[in-house]
Scaffold this active site. Structure first.
Site, short mmCIF file in Angstrom:
data_model
loop_
_atom_site.label_atom_id
_atom_site.label_comp_id
_atom_site.label_asym_id
_atom_site.label_seq_id
_atom_site.Cartn_x
_atom_site.Cartn_y
_atom_site.Cartn_z
N ASP A 179 0.86 -1.19 0.00
CA ASP A 179 0.00 0.00 0.00
C ASP A 179 0.90 1.24 0.00
O ASP A 179 2.13 1.13 -0.14
CB ASP A 179 -1.03 -0.04 1.15
CG ASP A 179 -0.41 0.24 2.51
OD1 ASP A 179 0.84 0.36 2.61
OD2 ASP A 179 -1.17 0.32 3.50
N CYS B 58 2.80 -3.55 3.96
CA CYS B 58 2.05 -2.33 4.29
C CYS B 58 2.75 -1.69 5.48
O CYS B 58 3.94 -1.93 5.70
CB CYS B 58 0.57 -2.63 4.53
SG CYS B 58 0.20 -3.82 5.84
C1 RB5 Z 1 -1.91 2.67 6.52
O1 RB5 Z 1 -1.92 3.83 7.28
C2 RB5 Z 1 -1.79 1.46 7.43
O2 RB5 Z 1 -2.95 1.30 8.18
C3 RB5 Z 1 -1.50 0.22 6.61
O3 RB5 Z 1 -0.34 0.41 5.89
C4 RB5 Z 1 -1.27 -1.06 7.38
O4 RB5 Z 1 -0.33 -0.90 8.38
C5 RB5 Z 1 -2.47 -1.77 7.84
O5 RB5 Z 1 -2.42 -2.82 8.48
#
Ligand code: RB5
Length: 149
Positions: free
Chosen positions: A7, A64
């Site tokens: 992400d 992420c």
């Molecule tokens: C994004 O802010 C964050 O919530 C995402 O990258 C991840 O850590 C979610 O589990």
């Protein structure tokens, strides 16, 4: 073929891991995201997880902020065994004993050197099979509704 997805929190880290895949001579398919614009991690986790579950990709890597959200989403796809690892011992054992087919980690949790080490050991370690196969099969039975009695 290795699936990879991230992400917005992990775009730079994904580039580091793509470099590692290239160094290791492994083919990969990048399922996004492709920019630092805020996005919803389940969308990208699902794309990569479906590619692994269908057999299009042998294994997949999700990155992420923490690795947690993407792993939770990926593990909703039948056939996916996604593990969140912040150190190489768990990554290695998740291959040897659990036949993990997706690895997740957090770009906000570990540094680049640790991420490379975890990914490399995870990619290079085979599944041991044997008694562990029965237990992995039991996980698949749970997906089918078995209560394992
Ligand atoms: C994004 O802010 C964050 O919530 C995402 O990258 C991840 O850590 C979610 O589990």
């Amino acid at each position: 073929m290795i699936a990879i997805a991230c992400d917005h929190a992990a775009l730079k880290m994904k580039k580091i891991i793509v470099e590692l895949l290239e160094e290791m001579g492994l083919e990969y398919r990048d399922f996004g995201t492709y920019s630092e614009e805020s996005c919803d991690y389940p969308v990208f986790a699902l794309k990569a997880a479906r590619a692994v579950a269908s057999g299009e990709c042998e294994r997949g890597i999700l990155i992420c902020g923490t690795g947690i959200g993407m792993s939770l989403a990926a593990n909703k796809v039948p056939g996916i065994r996604c593990v969140v690892c912040s150190e190489p011992y768990s990554a290695q054992l998740s291959r040897l004993h659990n036949n993990s087919n997706m690895l997740a980690f957090g770009a906000r949790v570990i540094g680049e050197g640790m991420a490379r080490m975890i990914t490399k050991v995870w990619l290079e370690t085979p599944f041991e099979g044997g008694r562990h196969q029965r237990r992995v099969d039991m996980i698949a039975e749970i997906e089918k509704g078995s209560v394992l009695e």
